[in-house]
Design an enzyme around this catalytic site. Structure first.
Site, PDB file in Angstrom:
ATOM      1  N   SER A  83       0.857  -1.188   0.000  1.00 46.48           N
ATOM      2  CA  SER A  83       0.000   0.000   0.000  1.00 46.48           C
ATOM      3  C   SER A  83       0.889   1.231   0.000  1.00 46.48           C
ATOM      4  CB  SER A  83      -0.876   0.002   1.266  1.00 46.48           C
ATOM      5  OG  SER A  83      -1.522   1.244   1.456  1.00 46.48           O
ATOM      6  N   TYR A 123      -2.472  -1.511  10.211  1.00 45.11           N
ATOM      7  CA  TYR A 123      -2.517  -1.676   8.761  1.00 45.11           C
ATOM      8  C   TYR A 123      -1.247  -1.117   8.128  1.00 45.11           C
ATOM      9  CZ  TYR A 123      -4.166  -1.413   3.940  1.00 45.11           C
ATOM     10  OH  TYR A 123      -4.289  -1.565   2.588  1.00 45.11           O
TER      11      TYR A 123
END
Length: 254
Positions: free
Chosen positions: A139, A152
């Site tokens: 990401s 995350y």
């Protein structure tokens, strides 16, 4: 990675980026197997997209990964691409451990242990193929943190370094390692995020990814233009400004 003629397994592809990518790859002449936890979603996908194969898998469950891997390889012995798509994102407040610890453990189990388990289950087979690829999914938040999603961010940073390390270790094999680095994309990764007009439309994202795969076969990190703001802040020397802009604390984010 060739853009066509592959047999591809994508666990975590019952919605969002995973499903859109599965459909785009199938349209390019690949055999695609979609994996997911929820049987009802898999049945719906099979009915709506009969060209896709489906298999139940829960990457948070080590036993499920082993069972699914045996099933996929028995039905598709020509498998040569694994895309470790499955992932979860949770908002956490670390001021009080009782509010975030269970969530953080779940994120790490799914986002870090899940890909590790998948790669372990398939890498021996992939090494027997003349041209194979492992696609990890990190990401933009692996490189610039979003304040409200600490676990995350950390899990995706771990995937980035895992990808870098595996690429070095597997350099003497037929297995390539690609890292897909999405920016914010309009999916249901968080509630309401599919309607976020600041996120990249899903169709645009997948189209750009497919274009990169087709025109830049040498790329090891698959980066759409939107993610480069987050990916290269430190290299550009404006990391603090990127962090501030991402977290809404920069009065002049432009």
């Amino acid at each position: 990675m060739d853009i066509t003629g592959n047999t591809i397994f994508i666990p975590g592809a019952t919605s969002g980026i995973g499903l859109a990518l599965a459909l785009a790859l199938q349209e390019r002449g690949n055999t695609v197997i979609v994996g997911g936890r929820r049987v009802e979603l898999l049945e719906k996908i099979a009915a709506e997209h009969p060209a896709l194969d489906t298999v139940r898998i829960d990457t948070a469950d080590a036993g499920s990964v082993q069972v699914a891997a045996k099933d996929v390889l028995a039905r598709h012995p020509g498998l040569n691409v694994l895309v470790t798509m499955a992932g979860v994102m949770r908002v956490e407040d670390w001021h009080q451990p009782e509010t975030f610890l269970e969530s953080a453990e779940s994120v790490v189990t799914t986002n870090v242990l899940g890909p590790i388990r998948l790669i372990a289950a398939f890498v021996e087979h992939l090494r027997t193929r003349p041209d194979a690829t492992i696609v990890t999914v990190s990401s933009g938040l692996a490189f610039t943190p979003l304040k409200v999603t600490p676990s995350y961010n950390a899990s995706k940073a771990a995937i980035h370094m895992l990808s870098e390390s595996l690429r070095l270790q597997l350099a003497d094999t037929s297995v390539s390692v690609l890292e897909l680095e999405p920016p914010a994309v309009q999916t249901d990764l968080l509630p309401g995020h599919a309607e976020n007009d600041q996120a990249m439309p899903l169709g645009e994202f997948v189209a750009e990814v497919m274009g990169i795969l087709e025109t830049r076969p040498e790329a090891t990190e698959i980066q759409v233009e939107r993610v480069k703001f987050l990916r290269y802040g430190e290299a550009r020397g404006d990391y603090d400004q990127v962090v501030a802009a991402l977290n809404g604390t920069d009065p002049h984010p432009g």
